[in-house]
Scaffold this active site. Structure first.
Site, PDB file in Angstrom:
ATOM      1  N   TRP A 192       0.830  -1.291  -0.149  1.00 32.55           N
ATOM      2  CA  TRP A 192      -0.304   0.119   0.348  1.00 32.55           C
ATOM      3  C   TRP A 192       0.775   1.103  -0.322  1.00 32.55           C
ATOM      4  CZ3 TRP A 192      -0.288   3.906   3.501  1.00 32.55           C
ATOM      5  CH2 TRP A 192      -1.184   5.107   3.197  1.00 32.55           C
ATOM      6  N   HIS A 193       1.974   1.140   0.951  1.00 32.35           N
ATOM      7  CA  HIS A 193       3.232   2.038   0.917  1.00 32.35           C
ATOM      8  C   HIS A 193       3.410   2.542  -0.642  1.00 32.35           C
ATOM      9  CE1 HIS A 193       2.354   2.155   5.065  1.00 32.35           C
ATOM     10  NE2 HIS A 193       2.760   2.741   5.150  1.00 32.35           N
ATOM     11  N   GLY A 194       3.775   1.629  -1.479  1.00 31.14           N
ATOM     12  CA  GLY A 194       4.277   1.579  -1.961  1.00 31.14           C
ATOM     13  C   GLY A 194       4.440   1.031  -3.838  1.00 31.14           C
TER      14      GLY A 194
END
Length: 497
Positions: free
Chosen positions: A324-326
């Site tokens: 989700w972060h990258g």
């Protein structure tokens, strides 16, 4: 638009004036909605269309779900919402990543495939507002929330500018009821909101950007091995930077909303005083960790289907949380490390008889699932004893190891830095100046000590016990340092997510 800009100051002053005029409540909500679209459009006006799409689809799909009683059509409608929201993220955020890995997969079996790299601009905050709209549709589908009747209220819930681009990730129950009746900040709320805004900007501008970013960028940007001291200084600098940057944004968002009379949920509770990784995720990015808990970990079965399934569910949750972060494998590894440490902690707690090994009833799971409970040592016993502080330092040590993968541009850079941190390279010429080492060391010590002292209380409680003149002195000092430090309006780190 960013909070740390003069343009936002003008924007916010005008909005405060409009919100406190004797206007009908519906007009004030329309003002807030238009202001939120303007706040978002400053980055890239066409992406407002994505906000409109997500808002309209989830509003009407949720209404249809609530009316439908047949399981098949309800699931089909939910699939429409999931496909739209997750499809937006997949296309804009992971399109290039998926194509790159697909090309590499074909090359590994001897198939040469070249495709034009998609030239996509990542809409700021897309991961945040899609999670907001998804939580609404899922809550309606699970009959945990009624569908909102007012499209204006729902649109404002999705686009309310304080939380829009970097959280906190609000749930329907957090915000929609606050739009039902007229709200205006009291004098106490306005004062405290402005103080929180000042504190958040101080954390971002003075600490994250002014004192820590330089050392972190230097260390993570070099393509060659570093001395051990420089490596640790760079990692600790980033550890402090990302907390001050992200918690600073959340503090600004809560303060801005409070100035308008609205309450947003807390997103950080002194995470660098966490005792264990489960405690860390009760304190770091709380609205994301609880979102993943309620909409991913528990639906997968949580810890109710035996230990092996609980470990698997936990790893899946943290792997997806990392992704989700990258769109990078380094983020996946970061999530995998957190999942691994959580599993190890859970295993140790079971061996030591410190955790409840029984399956958790579903009605308890939402409130406090075992995976997110207090960690290796019960908080009531740890208190402020040195044993508890030692475990907090051990937790922070491993958290900093995981930050290497979060910040490093690739695995090569992460490997070099980790090897340097553990003394694998001979001492060479220092990269950082002595003054930078001292700055990072002092701020790290102050950050850890302040988190430990505050871990069982809150800023509101502490402020209530302090004399007004001391709070005024601290506030004045923060504002003075803000004015002296502010050079440019750099974006917050989590805008890229």
């Amino acid at each position: 638009m960013v909070f740390n800009s003069y343009g936002f100051v003008l924007f916010f002053v005008v909005l405060l004036v409009l919100h406190n005029l004797p206007l009908p409540w519906r007009v004030k909500k329309i003002n807030l909605l238009l202001a939120s679209y303007l706040f978002y459009a400053v980055w890239n006006p066409p992406f407002v269309l994505l906000l409109w799409l997500a808002t309209a689809v989830d509003f009407y799909v949720a209404r249809l779900i609530a009316r439908e009683e047949r399981p098949g059509p309800r699931k089909l409608l939910l699939t429409v919402s999931l496909a739209m929201n997750l499809g937006l993220i997949a296309f804009f955020k992971y399109g290039g990543f998926l194509l790159e890995n697909f090309t590499a997969l074909l090359a590994s079996v001897g198939i040469a495939f070249q495709a034009a790299k998609p030239d996509l601009i990542l809409p700021v905050g897309i991961s945040f507002y899609t999670f907001v709209t998804l939580s609404y549709t899922l809550d309606v589908y699970r009959c945990q929330a009624p569908p909102e009747k007012s499209f204006l209220n729902f649109a404002l819930f999705v686009t309310f500018f304080p939380h829009l681009v970097a959280g906190p990730i609000v749930r329907p129950a957090d915000l929609i009821p606050q739009f039902q009746e007229p709200r205006r900040a009291t004098t106490a709320q306005l004062t405290w909101g402005l103080f929180l805004l000042s504190l958040g900007l101080f954390m971002k501008v003075v600490l994250a950007d002014g004192l820590l970013a330089g050392a972190a960028d230097s260390v993570f940007g070099v393509p060659f091995p570093l001395p051990m001291l420089d490596a640790w200084a760079g990692v600790l600098a980033f550890s402090g930077q990302i907390f001050c940057d992200f918690a600073g944004y959340s503090t600004c968002a809560i303060g801005v909303a409070l100035c308008l009379g609205f309450v947003l949920p807390d997103n950080f509770r002194y995470p660098y005083a966490a005792i264990g990784f489960s405690d860390f995720w009760r304190r770091w990015h709380i609205t994301l960790s609880t979102w993943l808990r309620d909409y991913l970990y528990i639906p997968l079965g949580g810890n109710r289907r035996g230990p092996a399934r609980a470990y698997l569910n936990l790893m899946i949750t943290m792997l997806l949380g990392g992704l989700w972060h990258g769109a990078s494998w380094t983020f996946v590894v970061w999530g995998a490390l957190h999942g691994f440490f959580l599993c190890v902690e859970r295993l140790v707690r079971g061996w030591a008889g410190m955790g409840d090994a029984r399956p958790e009833p579903p009605e308890r799971a939402r409130a406090e699932p075992a995976v997110y409970r207090a960690s290796v040592v019960p908080l009531s016993l740890a208190g402020k004893r040195m044993s508890g502080f030692g475990l907090a330092l051990l937790t922070l040590f491993f958290v900093n190891v995981t930050w290497v993968f979060f910040r490093a541009p690739d695995f090569g850079g992460a490997a070099r830095l980790l090897l340097a941190m553990f003394g694998a390279f001979p001492a060479g010429k220092p990269l950082l100046a002595t003054v930078d080492i001292y700055k990072v060391g002092i701020i790290t010590v102050l950050l850890v000590v302040s988190h430990w002292l505050m871990r069982d209380t809150s800023l509101v409680r502490v402020a209530a016990r302090l004399p007004w003149w001391l709070i005024s002195l601290v506030w004045t000092g923060m504002l003075a340092l803000l004015i002296l430090t502010q050079k440019s309006s750099s974006s917050f780190i989590y805008f890229q997510f």
